[in-house]
Write a protein that holds these residues in place. Structure first.
Motif, mmCIF file in Angstrom:
data_model
loop_
_atom_site.group_PDB
_atom_site.id
_atom_site.type_symbol
_atom_site.label_atom_id
_atom_site.label_comp_id
_atom_site.label_asym_id
_atom_site.label_seq_id
_atom_site.Cartn_x
_atom_site.Cartn_y
_atom_site.Cartn_z
ATOM 1 N N GLN A 88 0.328 -1.032 0.080
ATOM 2 C CA GLN A 88 0.200 0.146 -0.057
ATOM 3 C C GLN A 88 1.122 1.502 -0.049
ATOM 4 O O GLN A 88 1.964 0.739 0.130
ATOM 5 C CB GLN A 88 -1.180 0.053 1.137
ATOM 6 C CG GLN A 88 0.174 0.256 2.834
ATOM 7 C CD GLN A 88 -0.588 0.945 3.742
ATOM 8 O OE1 GLN A 88 -1.863 0.227 3.807
ATOM 9 N NE2 GLN A 88 -0.352 2.141 3.634
ATOM 10 N N ILE A 89 0.302 2.389 -0.083
ATOM 11 C CA ILE A 89 1.276 3.330 -0.096
ATOM 12 C C ILE A 89 1.132 3.898 0.974
ATOM 13 O O ILE A 89 0.913 3.999 2.415
ATOM 14 C CB ILE A 89 0.649 4.698 -0.779
ATOM 15 C CG1 ILE A 89 0.118 4.940 -2.410
ATOM 16 C CG2 ILE A 89 0.776 5.987 -0.231
ATOM 17 C CD1 ILE A 89 -1.008 5.337 -3.165
ATOM 18 N N ILE A 90 3.118 4.047 1.167
ATOM 19 C CA ILE A 90 2.973 4.735 2.701
ATOM 20 C C ILE A 90 2.911 6.099 3.330
ATOM 21 O O ILE A 90 3.396 7.016 4.156
ATOM 22 C CB ILE A 90 3.942 3.695 3.398
ATOM 23 C CG1 ILE A 90 4.965 4.129 2.675
ATOM 24 C CG2 ILE A 90 3.719 2.321 4.070
ATOM 25 C CD1 ILE A 90 6.972 2.784 3.457
ATOM 26 N N GLU A 91 3.729 6.104 2.061
ATOM 27 C CA GLU A 91 3.463 7.938 2.158
ATOM 28 C C GLU A 91 3.508 8.819 0.185
ATOM 29 O O GLU A 91 3.559 8.355 -0.421
ATOM 30 C CB GLU A 91 5.078 8.395 2.632
ATOM 31 C CG GLU A 91 5.509 9.422 2.473
ATOM 32 C CD GLU A 91 6.710 10.340 2.832
ATOM 33 O OE1 GLU A 91 7.455 11.116 3.543
ATOM 34 O OE2 GLU A 91 8.038 9.403 2.528
ATOM 35 N N ILE A 92 3.295 10.042 0.427
ATOM 36 C CA ILE A 92 2.722 10.770 -0.706
ATOM 37 C C ILE A 92 3.551 12.230 -0.291
ATOM 38 O O ILE A 92 2.787 12.540 0.265
ATOM 39 C CB ILE A 92 1.334 10.751 -1.230
ATOM 40 C CG1 ILE A 92 0.736 9.497 -1.377
ATOM 41 C CG2 ILE A 92 0.859 12.198 -2.218
ATOM 42 C CD1 ILE A 92 -1.298 9.841 -1.342
ATOM 43 N N GLY A 93 3.986 12.478 -1.467
ATOM 44 C CA GLY A 93 4.807 14.036 -1.286
ATOM 45 C C GLY A 93 4.236 14.517 -3.467
ATOM 46 O O GLY A 93 4.053 13.769 -3.906
ATOM 47 N N ALA A 94 4.421 15.529 -3.492
ATOM 48 C CA ALA A 94 3.853 16.335 -4.149
ATOM 49 C C ALA A 94 4.020 17.573 -4.382
ATOM 50 O O ALA A 94 4.002 18.632 -2.899
ATOM 51 C CB ALA A 94 2.335 15.771 -4.794
ATOM 52 N N VAL A 95 4.564 18.380 -4.879
ATOM 53 C CA VAL A 95 4.421 20.157 -5.421
ATOM 54 C C VAL A 95 3.526 20.626 -7.105
ATOM 55 O O VAL A 95 3.686 19.907 -7.221
ATOM 56 C CB VAL A 95 6.100 20.309 -5.322
ATOM 57 C CG1 VAL A 95 6.960 20.782 -4.206
ATOM 58 C CG2 VAL A 95 6.361 19.893 -6.753
ATOM 59 N N LYS A 96 3.338 21.582 -6.298
ATOM 60 C CA LYS A 96 1.884 21.958 -7.487
ATOM 61 C C LYS A 96 2.895 23.312 -8.226
ATOM 62 O O LYS A 96 3.724 23.821 -7.123
ATOM 63 C CB LYS A 96 0.961 23.240 -6.960
ATOM 64 C CG LYS A 96 -0.237 21.716 -6.893
ATOM 65 C CD LYS A 96 -1.819 22.583 -7.261
ATOM 66 C CE LYS A 96 -2.972 21.439 -6.983
ATOM 67 N NZ LYS A 96 -3.729 22.317 -6.272
#
Length: 259
Positions: A88-96
């Motif tokens: 499963q996903i354990i971390e999400i990182g994102a930049v706009k």
């Protein structure tokens, strides 16, 4: 994604179509009919599809008309405890990102019951890090709000996009329908390099930050995107031009060092 849905999105990305034709095609897509009212463009946009109705009554994607400088790209990276079938996903990182500037950032752990030792060694993320993390459903819901209908970008985008989309669908939140760009594909057409993995391009471009953490890797992919966009040919103007270019343009000649 069902083939009929994929075909409809590709059609809208290539031209505007009559509203009646759009509704007729959409009503035959069971995956969508079970989730939303197909006549509601707001609902489509909630799933990430940047659909618009033109003044002439026809339907298309705004990414056909949005210039690259005006577009908002959401550069994403995930860390997982395994593959889509066993993890499963354990971390999400994102930049706009828009026109050379980072507008906003997103970062969250997600609660998990276990993390294999090899993933702990790779990412440095332990179960102790996740003990106060929100539930995965909450993280995905908040991420989708952050993502909105911006252009999804990732290094090896197919993995991140599909993992998030399938997870979202399994949680009852619907699939992702955002337009997407892979920075590996784009880099192959704009940057001369021997290897196009994230660590190799970071070294080539002088990007220095920790590897295998979601937000850092998203920032790195964003820096790669910046370089790619500076190296585009003049005729790539709209977001859909960029997507087409990233998939089908000729790759650049790789310069192999002598010696």
């Amino acid at each position: 994604m069902q083939k009929d849905l994929e075909n409809l999105i590709n059609l809208l990305a290539s031209k505007s179509i009559n509203y009646y034709d759009f509704i007729t095609k959409a009503k035959h897509i069971n995956e969508i009919n079970s989730l939303i009212e197909v006549k509601s463009f707001t609902m489509w946009q909630t799933l990430g599809l940047p659909i618009i109705k033109l003044d002439n009554g026809k339907v298309t994607l705004k990414t056909r008309e949005t210039s690259i400088d005006e577009a908002i790209f959401c550069v994403v990276d995930i860390e997982t405890s395994g593959g889509i079938k066993d993890g499963q996903i354990i971390e999400i990182g994102a930049v706009k990102f828009q026109n050379g500037k980072i507008l906003d950032k997103f970062q969250s752990f997600a609660k998990a019951k276990s993390i294999p030792e090899n993933i702990v060694e790779l990412t440095g993320i332990t179960l102790d890090d996740l003990k106060d993390a929100p539930a995965l459903s909450s993280v995905i819901e908040k991420f989708k709000i952050f993502l909105s209908d911006s252009v999804f970008v990732a290094h090896n985008a197919k993995f991140d996009y599909n993992f998030i989309s399938i997870t979202s669908k399994n949680l009852g939140l619907g699939p992702l329908l955002n337009r997407a760009i892979c920075t590996i594909n784009l880099a192959r057409r704009t940057i001369s390099a021997e290897k196009y993995g994230l660590s190799s391009l970071k070294e080539l471009l002088g990007i220095n930050n920790a590897h295998h953490r979601a937000l850092n890797d998203a920032i790195s992919a964003c820096e790669i995107l910046k370089v790619c966009l500076k190296n585009l040919p003049w005729n790539v103007q709209s977001v859909e031009d960029l997507i087409e270019f990233s998939k089908n343009a000729k790759t650049v000649k790789i310069i192999t060092p002598k010696g």
